[in-house]
Design an enzyme around this catalytic site. Structure first.
Site, PDB file in Angstrom:
ATOM      1  CB  SER A  49      -0.947  -0.037   1.323  1.00 10.26           C
ATOM      2  OG  SER A  49      -0.324  -0.087   2.451  1.00 10.26           O
ATOM      3  N   GLY A  86      -2.191  -4.407   0.866  1.00 10.82           N
ATOM      4  CA  GLY A  86      -2.136  -5.657   1.788  1.00 10.82           C
ATOM      5  C   GLY A  86      -1.374  -6.786   1.255  1.00 10.82           C
ATOM      6  CG  ASN A 117       0.791  -5.688   4.482  1.00 12.02           C
ATOM      7  OD1 ASN A 117      -0.188  -4.818   5.211  1.00 12.02           O
ATOM      8  ND2 ASN A 117       0.757  -5.113   3.462  1.00 12.02           N
ATOM      9  CG  ASP A 198      -3.966   4.728   8.228  1.00 11.23           C
ATOM     10  OD1 ASP A 198      -3.220   5.553   8.369  1.00 11.23           O
ATOM     11  OD2 ASP A 198      -4.079   4.304   7.481  1.00 11.23           O
ATOM     12  CG  HIS A 201      -1.413   3.634   4.817  1.00 11.12           C
ATOM     13  ND1 HIS A 201      -2.380   2.964   5.677  1.00 11.12           N
ATOM     14  CD2 HIS A 201      -0.917   2.734   3.999  1.00 11.12           C
ATOM     15  CE1 HIS A 201      -2.387   1.740   5.507  1.00 11.12           C
ATOM     16  NE2 HIS A 201      -1.449   1.369   4.562  1.00 11.12           N
TER      17      HIS A 201
END
Length: 228
Positions: A49, A86, A117, A198, A201
């Site tokens: 991502s 992801g 991840n 969040d 990111h």
């Protein structure tokens, strides 16, 4: 703070895409100082991502920002964004060959950034190392140079896990003679003005900060490939 990536964004395109500058920009685009010249240089950006541009408008991803900076410096660069939100290192390993074959031509350089991840899911660092090593081996076999962007495990996972995981990128970079940008979120993670809500990111301004730091590494690697 966990320095990792989001679960897979099912709305994201499945295949690689050529970066463009048609999206809304929250950070000013670099101004060209010299005309673009020379043969087109293709850079495949294979990652998660943090490459895909999670939560950003079209044209605001890291490959977009790096391409804009290279072209502003007169380098005829085309970045193909093969970031998938992801993706683990295992996912990247499984799609590497297919992605390269779909390009239709051998890229001049691969920008490789996976592992966030793996940390999020607390996968065994040995698995991450094996996957990244296999990708680097495949790229070496195909004669494609690599720039590696690294990830760090957060301290709350414990010193044993963090120590083992954090050693992966510098050790593999040395073994494969690959330039390394040690921590892709360096100078951005923890700064609320550069991150999405969040806290994981980067926003468009954060991406611009990362691109300012990563682009010189990519530029140097491209220059070295043209000398070979």
């Amino acid at each position: 703070m966990v320095s990792s990536c989001s679960p897979r964004d099912e709305s994201a395109p499945d295949g690689p895409r050529v970066s463009g500058n048609d999206g809304e920009a929250a950070a000013p685009a670099p101004v060209a100082t010299v005309p673009v010249s020379g043969p087109e240089r293709t850079v495949l950006a294979l990652g998660d991502s943090l490459y895909a541009g999670y939560g950003l408008s079209r044209g605001q991803s890291l490959p977009d920002a790096i391409q804009a900076r290279l072209r502003a410096a007169g380098i005829n660069a085309r970045l193909v964004n093969a970031g998938v939100s992801g993706d683990t290192s295992g996912d990247g390993r499984r799609r590497l060959g297919y992605t390269l074959d779909r390009l239709g031509k051998k890229p001049d350089l691969v920008l490789l950034g996976l592992g966030g991840n793996d940390v999020l899911r607390q996968l065994d660092p040995k698995v991450t190392r094996d996957n990244l090593a296999a990708m680097l081996d495949e790229l070496q076999k195909r004669g494609i140079p690599v720039v590696l962007t690294g990830m760090l495990a957060p301290p709350n996972l414990g010193p044993d896990y963090a120590g083992t995981f954090n050693a992966i990128y510098p050790e593999l970079a040395r073994q494969h003679h690959a330039p390394l940008y040690p921590f892709i979120l360096d100078g951005v993670l923890g700064n609320r003005t550069l991150m999405l809500p969040d806290g994981v990111h980067p926003n468009a301004r954060g991406v611009a900060r990362i691109a300012d730091r990563v682009t010189p590494v990519v530029r140097k690697a491209l220059a070295e490939t043209s000398e070979d």
